[in-house]
Design an enzyme around this catalytic site. Structure first.
Site, PDB file in Angstrom:
ATOM      1  N   HIS A   1      -3.641  -6.721 -10.357  1.00  0.00           N
ATOM      2  CA  HIS A   1      -3.214  -6.328  -9.544  1.00  0.00           C
ATOM      3  C   HIS A   1      -1.924  -6.182 -11.057  1.00  0.00           C
ATOM      4  O   HIS A   1      -0.921  -5.196 -11.362  1.00  0.00           O
ATOM      5  CB  HIS A   1      -2.828  -6.443  -8.553  1.00  0.00           C
ATOM      6  CG  HIS A   1      -3.473  -6.025  -7.238  1.00  0.00           C
ATOM      7  ND1 HIS A   1      -3.421  -4.273  -7.208  1.00  0.00           N
ATOM      8  CD2 HIS A   1      -3.860  -6.095  -7.150  1.00  0.00           C
ATOM      9  CE1 HIS A   1      -3.731  -3.790  -6.401  1.00  0.00           C
ATOM     10  NE2 HIS A   1      -4.816  -5.276  -5.472  1.00  0.00           N
TER      11      HIS A   1
ATOM     12  N   HIS B   1       0.512  -1.306   0.322  1.00  0.00           N
ATOM     13  CA  HIS B   1      -0.096   0.312  -0.139  1.00  0.00           C
ATOM     14  C   HIS B   1       0.920   1.212   0.067  1.00  0.00           C
ATOM     15  O   HIS B   1       0.104   1.983  -0.184  1.00  0.00           O
ATOM     16  CB  HIS B   1      -0.819   0.239   0.730  1.00  0.00           C
ATOM     17  CG  HIS B   1      -1.935  -1.087   1.003  1.00  0.00           C
ATOM     18  ND1 HIS B   1      -2.843  -1.287   2.041  1.00  0.00           N
ATOM     19  CD2 HIS B   1      -2.482  -1.303  -0.046  1.00  0.00           C
ATOM     20  CE1 HIS B   1      -4.295  -2.245   1.803  1.00  0.00           C
ATOM     21  NE2 HIS B   1      -3.307  -2.434  -0.112  1.00  0.00           N
TER      22      HIS B   1
END
Length: 389
Positions: free
Chosen positions: A374, A245
């Protein structure tokens, strides 16, 4: 292997797409649970995150490869999203569908962010109605999740829109991603302004956190250091400082900088990425770990596919922006590790999660939420900065 080659990146995306070739359920939506060899092990469940990410996957595939089937799959996914996930009475979107019926009607800001992303991608491939649906979803988020005094979104509400007290960064990060995508698809400055607000407020951080982005917050947006501290199974709300993140926020800051250059975008991106690599890289076994505490002490040493993918994408963007070879070295290092351990060279796509010593936990390659959004998205982002061959 030349990880800097456009042909390599596109071929890798194509091979990943091929793994999901049997994804379409003629009765509606996409199959969302796959074993290593592509066998579907749950044909019943539809999770909003996978339903929307598959739309992203196929819209982006159509943009990059031009295959008509990918456009058809995009339309197929949009139809299921509108007719099954969406509640026309409340404007909300069901979190989980089972055999065509709602089994969890919780409204998650995280989920609505991916609804916006899906519609933005649909608009890019010529589904013009999606322009209105982007704004429709933005308005729903504005009415039910937006906290004007904080300049951030709340995270979760019941099916009839009663907010709970949890506040989190993950919902805001993906909302920022969605708003950037909405702006790129529509050129409406409304979405860019919201992306800017989210990025500035969420990455400001504090000296206490060493200017890292923490995951969980109290109602007043002070960090909640106890929430999910011993829970390692909630993939949407992990504890601590997440390596992936930090890198993902750095990537979003660099994308934002393309549209609205500001010195703090790059400054924060460098700070977030460099610290994530310092504490996230496993010097013994290779790869980037899942998470650590605010001081950099290891918390969860497992290796997740998306952490590697988001990090190599960010490394490429930083290398291109700063013309600093250090970041290309990180790009190559993460790719080499991922190519060795995560990419399935027999069946295609990436394994989802490995132990600290790089062994698989199971043969469930792609459960709900994965879809390799992703990994393919990271490749597309790198293609934005790799020169044509």
């Amino acid at each position: 292997m030349n990880f800097h080659s456009r042909s390599f990146l596109l071929a890798h995306v194509q091979r990943t797409l091929n793994f999901y070739d049997q994804s379409v359920d003629s009765k509606g939506g996409f199959y969302q649970f796959y074993k290593d060899d592509g066998t579907v092990y749950d044909p019943h469940t539809r999770h909003l995150v996978s339903s929307t990410r598959f739309i992203y996957n196929y819209a982006m595939a159509y943009i990059n490869f031009g295959t008509a089937d990918y456009l058809q799959r995009t339309r197929h996914g949009i139809e299921h999203l509108r007719k099954v996930h969406r509640n026309p009475q409340t404007g909300g979107y069901a979190w989980v569908i089972y055999d065509g019926e709602v089994s969890d009607d919780t409204n998650h800001c995280y989920g609505l962010a991916f609804v916006v992303l899906a519609y933005a991608c649909a608009l890019r491939v010529g589904i013009e109605e999606a322009r209105e649906w982007i704004r429709e979803t933005y308005n729903v988020m504005e009415e039910h999740f937006w906290l004007k005094d904080k300049g951030l979104y709340a995270s979760e509400a019941t099916g009839d829109w009663k907010l709970n007290d949890y506040r989190g960064q993950n919902d805001n990060m993906h909302s920022c991603e969605a708003m950037l995508a909405a702006y790129e698809a529509t050129k409406d400055a409304l979405y860019l302004e919201r992306a800017k607000t989210l990025a500035e407020n969420m990455t400001a951080s504090s000296k206490e956190l060493h200017y890292q982005v923490f995951e969980h917050f109290n109602l007043d947006w002070t960090p909640n250091f106890e929430y999910n501290k011993d829970v390692r199974t909630n993939i949407f709300r992990p504890w601590g400082i997440q390596t992936g993140h930090q890198a993902e926020w750095a990537k979003l800051l660099l994308i934002l900088d393309r549209h609205d250059p500001q010195p703090w975008h790059v400054e924060r991106a460098v700070r977030l990425f460099d610290r994530a690599m310092k504490y996230g890289w496993d010097e013994i076994n290779g790869g980037l770990v899942y998470g650590y505490d605010t001081e950099g002490n290891l918390y969860d040493g497992d290796k997740y596919f998306w952490v590697q993918a988001e990090s190599f994408a960010t490394a490429a963007l930083l290398a291109d922006k700063l013309k600093d070879d250090k970041y290309w070295q990180w790009y190559d290092k993460i790719w080499q590790y991922s190519w060795k351990y995560f990419v399935d060279h027999k069946y295609g796509a990436w394994y989802r999660i490995l132990t600290r010593t790089n062994e698989k936990y199971s043969d469930e390659k792609s459960p709900a939420g994965k879809t390799d959004y992703h990994t393919m998205g990271a490749c597309y982002e790198v293609l934005n900065v790799i020169d044509k061959e």
